[in-house]
Design an enzyme around this catalytic site. Structure first.
Site, PDB file in Angstrom:
ATOM      1  N   GLY A 185      94.643  89.140   7.836  1.00  0.00           N
ATOM      2  CA  GLY A 185      95.369  89.668   8.881  1.00  0.00           C
ATOM      3  C   GLY A 185      95.717  88.817  10.023  1.00  0.00           C
ATOM      4  N   GLU A 188     101.283  85.767  11.013  1.00  0.00           N
ATOM      5  CA  GLU A 188     102.545  86.598  11.601  1.00  0.00           C
ATOM      6  C   GLU A 188     103.153  86.938  10.017  1.00  0.00           C
ATOM      7  OE1 GLU A 188     103.523  87.330  14.782  1.00  0.00           O
ATOM      8  OE2 GLU A 188     101.552  86.637  14.859  1.00  0.00           O
ATOM      9  N   LYS A 203     103.645  81.963  23.080  1.00  0.00           N
ATOM     10  CA  LYS A 203     102.612  82.390  24.126  1.00  0.00           C
ATOM     11  C   LYS A 203     102.493  81.488  25.100  1.00  0.00           C
ATOM     12  CE  LYS A 203      99.875  84.110  20.127  1.00  0.00           C
ATOM     13  NZ  LYS A 203      98.836  83.722  19.010  1.00  0.00           N
TER      14      LYS A 203
HETATM   15  P1  NDP Z   1     101.725  94.200  10.323  1.00  0.00           P
HETATM   16  O1  NDP Z   1     102.996  93.670   9.519  1.00  0.00           O
HETATM   17  O2  NDP Z   1     100.298  93.983   9.924  1.00  0.00           O
HETATM   18  O3  NDP Z   1     102.137  95.391  11.084  1.00  0.00           O
HETATM   19  C1  NDP Z   1     103.439  96.012  11.395  1.00  0.00           C
HETATM   20  C2  NDP Z   1     103.702  97.360  10.664  1.00  0.00           C
HETATM   21  O4  NDP Z   1     104.801  97.962  11.244  1.00  0.00           O
HETATM   22  C3  NDP Z   1     103.845  97.437   9.130  1.00  0.00           C
HETATM   23  O5  NDP Z   1     103.007  98.553   8.672  1.00  0.00           O
HETATM   24  C4  NDP Z   1     105.081  97.501   8.916  1.00  0.00           C
HETATM   25  O6  NDP Z   1     105.605  98.153   7.627  1.00  0.00           O
HETATM   26  C5  NDP Z   1     105.501  98.462  10.158  1.00  0.00           C
HETATM   27  N1  NDP Z   1     107.094  98.468  10.561  1.00  0.00           N
HETATM   28  C6  NDP Z   1     107.857  97.203  10.472  1.00  0.00           C
HETATM   29  N2  NDP Z   1     109.092  97.537  10.706  1.00  0.00           N
HETATM   30  C7  NDP Z   1     109.077  99.080  11.165  1.00  0.00           C
HETATM   31  C8  NDP Z   1     110.179  99.912  11.333  1.00  0.00           C
HETATM   32  N3  NDP Z   1     111.176  99.528  11.475  1.00  0.00           N
HETATM   33  N4  NDP Z   1     109.626 101.235  11.288  1.00  0.00           N
HETATM   34  C9  NDP Z   1     108.376 101.765  11.158  1.00  0.00           C
HETATM   35  N5  NDP Z   1     107.611 100.966  10.929  1.00  0.00           N
HETATM   36  C10 NDP Z   1     107.674  99.545  10.796  1.00  0.00           C
HETATM   37  O7  NDP Z   1     101.702  93.176  11.839  1.00  0.00           O
HETATM   38  P2  NDP Z   1     100.597  93.058  12.777  1.00  0.00           P
HETATM   39  O8  NDP Z   1     100.062  94.220  13.217  1.00  0.00           O
HETATM   40  O9  NDP Z   1      99.818  91.795  12.552  1.00  0.00           O
HETATM   41  O10 NDP Z   1     101.465  92.316  14.080  1.00  0.00           O
HETATM   42  C11 NDP Z   1     102.025  93.553  14.746  1.00  0.00           C
HETATM   43  C12 NDP Z   1     102.444  92.717  16.020  1.00  0.00           C
HETATM   44  O11 NDP Z   1     101.409  92.307  16.952  1.00  0.00           O
HETATM   45  C13 NDP Z   1     103.451  91.487  16.177  1.00  0.00           C
HETATM   46  O12 NDP Z   1     104.036  91.343  17.099  1.00  0.00           O
HETATM   47  C14 NDP Z   1     102.556  90.229  16.019  1.00  0.00           C
HETATM   48  O13 NDP Z   1     102.892  89.181  16.451  1.00  0.00           O
HETATM   49  C15 NDP Z   1     101.469  90.869  16.953  1.00  0.00           C
HETATM   50  N6  NDP Z   1      99.982  90.270  16.830  1.00  0.00           N
HETATM   51  C16 NDP Z   1      99.642  90.153  15.878  1.00  0.00           C
HETATM   52  C17 NDP Z   1      98.053  89.922  15.764  1.00  0.00           C
HETATM   53  C18 NDP Z   1      97.397  89.895  14.688  1.00  0.00           C
HETATM   54  O14 NDP Z   1      96.254  89.099  14.607  1.00  0.00           O
HETATM   55  N7  NDP Z   1      98.026  90.409  13.319  1.00  0.00           N
HETATM   56  C19 NDP Z   1      97.331  89.386  17.198  1.00  0.00           C
HETATM   57  C20 NDP Z   1      98.362  89.398  18.089  1.00  0.00           C
HETATM   58  C21 NDP Z   1      99.561  90.086  18.170  1.00  0.00           C
HETATM   59  P3  NDP Z   1     105.933  97.034   6.379  1.00  0.00           P
HETATM   60  O15 NDP Z   1     104.566  96.483   6.010  1.00  0.00           O
HETATM   61  O16 NDP Z   1     106.550  98.188   5.490  1.00  0.00           O
HETATM   62  O17 NDP Z   1     106.825  96.046   6.932  1.00  0.00           O
HETATM   63  N1  HSE Z   2      99.344  84.872  14.181  1.00  0.00           N
HETATM   64  C1  HSE Z   2      98.881  84.898  15.376  1.00  0.00           C
HETATM   65  C2  HSE Z   2      97.617  83.917  15.419  1.00  0.00           C
HETATM   66  C3  HSE Z   2      98.311  86.219  15.844  1.00  0.00           C
HETATM   67  O1  HSE Z   2      97.302  83.556  14.198  1.00  0.00           O
HETATM   68  O2  HSE Z   2      97.121  83.780  16.439  1.00  0.00           O
HETATM   69  C4  HSE Z   2      97.485  86.476  17.154  1.00  0.00           C
HETATM   70  O3  HSE Z   2      98.685  86.125  18.145  1.00  0.00           O
END
Ligand code: NDP
Ligand code: HSE
Length: 429
Positions: A185, A188, A203
């Site tokens: 997880g 991106e 960032k």
């Molecule tokens: P995920 O893909 O795991 O989660 C996103 C969720 O949102 C999915 O369940 C997705 O569904 C859903 N989704 C997408 N579009 C829609 C919509 N239009 N309406 C409703 N639900 C929607 O992403 P992350 O949690 O990893 O990342 C989320 C944000 O956090 C991003 O901006 C990322 O850059 C940021 N981030 C992530 C980190 C990480 O460690 N993962 C760390 C720091 C920041 P579906 O799967 O069907 O597309």
């Molecule tokens: N994809 C990003 C990383 C998530 O690997 O650092 C945290 O911003």
């Protein structure tokens, strides 16, 4: 009581919901504020995410959160530019505070988002957008507010650092290491953003804007990722006493700023070289405080959720509403230095024919461009065949380096394009 709605129930959304539900009592004990999770929007509300969500909280309808008059704080965790931007603007225009981890959106379209927040007298929290669980935004906004920031060096992409660590420590193949980071997880939704250095640059744009008071300058950052690094360079770097890390570098130099993201060789003895796996570190030098270093998990559900919830708490307890515009403003339009004008030390790996006189032809061209050699190592012997010839340089100007390498790569004794990596650390005497 503060009512919260989350949009996006993926990795970070799940971590955030878990913290709100499982640590709600602890947060209330510490702050006196009850955070109440009123809505979670996702396309898939059937999948078991391992948390007991109270009945009626999950919904597929984004308007259940965005237009719900009872919700005070909207947490955007779907990622990407659209529809995330429209959702955030709609929440702000509806008078709701917003918390987001979406560095891609803030780095590229942050101006409009912060202006909209200011117009509506609401806040935008973005602690989770940089370096996952490390509270680096708070450090830059508050802890180091008394300083002129002189430089920042960051390992701020967990996925790339995880891949480099796996390649260095266990010789794991690049794509296997990336797949593991995706399963965990960290990556991106489009992992090219991680491995091409783009996420690191998003960032860096946010940190540079906070640190130097410049507008968000993502489009002026020089970006190189880790996709062209070879196991051979990682091995040679190790033999020379260096680790290769994907670094974000921001420096204030003579009224200009350097903004760059690229693989960098760092002496193994430096603390930042020891930051491995998904861990991130940000080294900040301020004129008053001197050197400081911040370290922690840079990605993943719970570390990032921790940062999201800290923003919600700040919004909930802070009487004065902050849009973020006072930090990410247009206070100083400092020039971003052209990449050709930067100075660095360099590692070169020539693929040169193993025959007398080759080194002098290469070093002659380097000398013509004012590039002075600090060390030379020929890896192996194969008379008449091409072998790696590794050179470390003293400080040189990037423009000269590129011109010299172009000339060297045209030599009949050089069999392949020369690999080069910038080197940080003390210059050899
Ligand atoms: P995920 O893909 O795991 O989660 C996103 C969720 O949102 C999915 O369940 C997705 O569904 C859903 N989704 C997408 N579009 C829609 C919509 N239009 N309406 C409703 N639900 C929607 O992403 P992350 O949690 O990893 O990342 C989320 C944000 O956090 C991003 O901006 C990322 O850059 C940021 N981030 C992530 C980190 C990480 O460690 N993962 C760390 C720091 C920041 P579906 O799967 O069907 O597309
Ligand atoms: N994809 C990003 C990383 C998530 O690997 O650092 C945290 O911003």
């Amino acid at each position: 009581m503060v009512n919260v709605g989350i949009i996006g129930f993926g990795t970070v959304g799940t971590g955030t919901a878990r913290i709100l539900i499982e640590n709600g009592d602890v947060i209330e004990e510490k702050t006196g504020i009850r955070l109440n999770l009123l809505g979670i929007v996702d396309r898939d509300i059937e999948r078991d995410r391992g948390i007991d969500i109270p009945h009626g909280v999950l919904t597929r309808e984004v308007s259940d959160v965005l237009d719900n008059p009872d919700i005070d704080v909207v947490v955007e965790l779907i990622g990407g530019i659209q529809p995330a931007k429209d959702f955030i603007l709609r929440a702000l225009n509806n008078g709701k505070h917003v918390v987001t981890a979406n560095k891609a959106l803030l780095a590229t379209e942050g101006g409009e988002i912060f202006e909209t927040a200011a117009r509506n007298s609401v806040s935008v929290g973005f602690e989770a957008a940089v370096a996952g669980g490390i509270p680096i935004i708070k450090v830059l906004k508050e802890g180091l507010v008394a300083n002129k920031v002189l430089s920042i060096y960051g390992i701020i992409n967990g996925t790339s650092n995880f891949i480099l660590t796996k390649m260095t420590e266990s010789g794991m193949d690049f794509s296997d290491a990336l797949s593991e980071a995706q399963v965990l997880g960290y990556a991106e939704a489009n992992p090219a953003l991680d491995i091409e250095g783009v996420d690191t640059a998003h960032k860096l744009a946010i940190m540079a804007s906070l640190s130097f008071g410049i507008p968000l300058s993502y489009d002026k950052i020089h970006i190189e990722g880790i996709t062209t690094l070879t196991p051979q360079d990682i091995e040679f770097a190790g033999e020379l006493g260096y680790k290769i890390k994907l670094l974000a570098i921001a420096k204030s130099v003579n009224g200009e700023v350097e903004l760059r993201v690229h693989p960098t060789m760092i002496p193994e003895s430096y603390l930042i070289s020891k930051v491995d796996g998904v861990l991130n570190a940000v080294y900040v030098v301020g004129d008053a405080v001197g050197e400081t270093l911040y370290y922690g998990r840079g990605a993943g559900d719970m570390p990032t959720g921790s940062a999201v919830v800290s923003d919600i708490v700040d919004i909930a307890r802070d009487g004065t509403v902050s849009s973020g515009m006072e930090y990410i403003g247009k206070r100083r339009d400092l020039k971003v230095k052209a990449m050709g004008d930067i100075e660095s030390m360099y590692y070169f790996r020539f693929t040169a024919l193993d025959r007398p006189g080759v080194l002098s032809r290469i070093s002659g061209i380097l000398g013509d461009y004012n590039i002075s050699i600090a060390a030379v190592i020929q890896k192996g012997r194969q008379v008449g065949a091409a072998v790696p010839l590794v050179v470390l340089t003293h400080r040189a100007r990037e423009r000269d380096v590129r011109a010299a390498l172009q000339e060297i790569d045209r030599l009949d004794v050089v069999a392949d394009r020369t690999a080069f990596i910038r080197v940080e650390g003390e210059e050899a005497p």
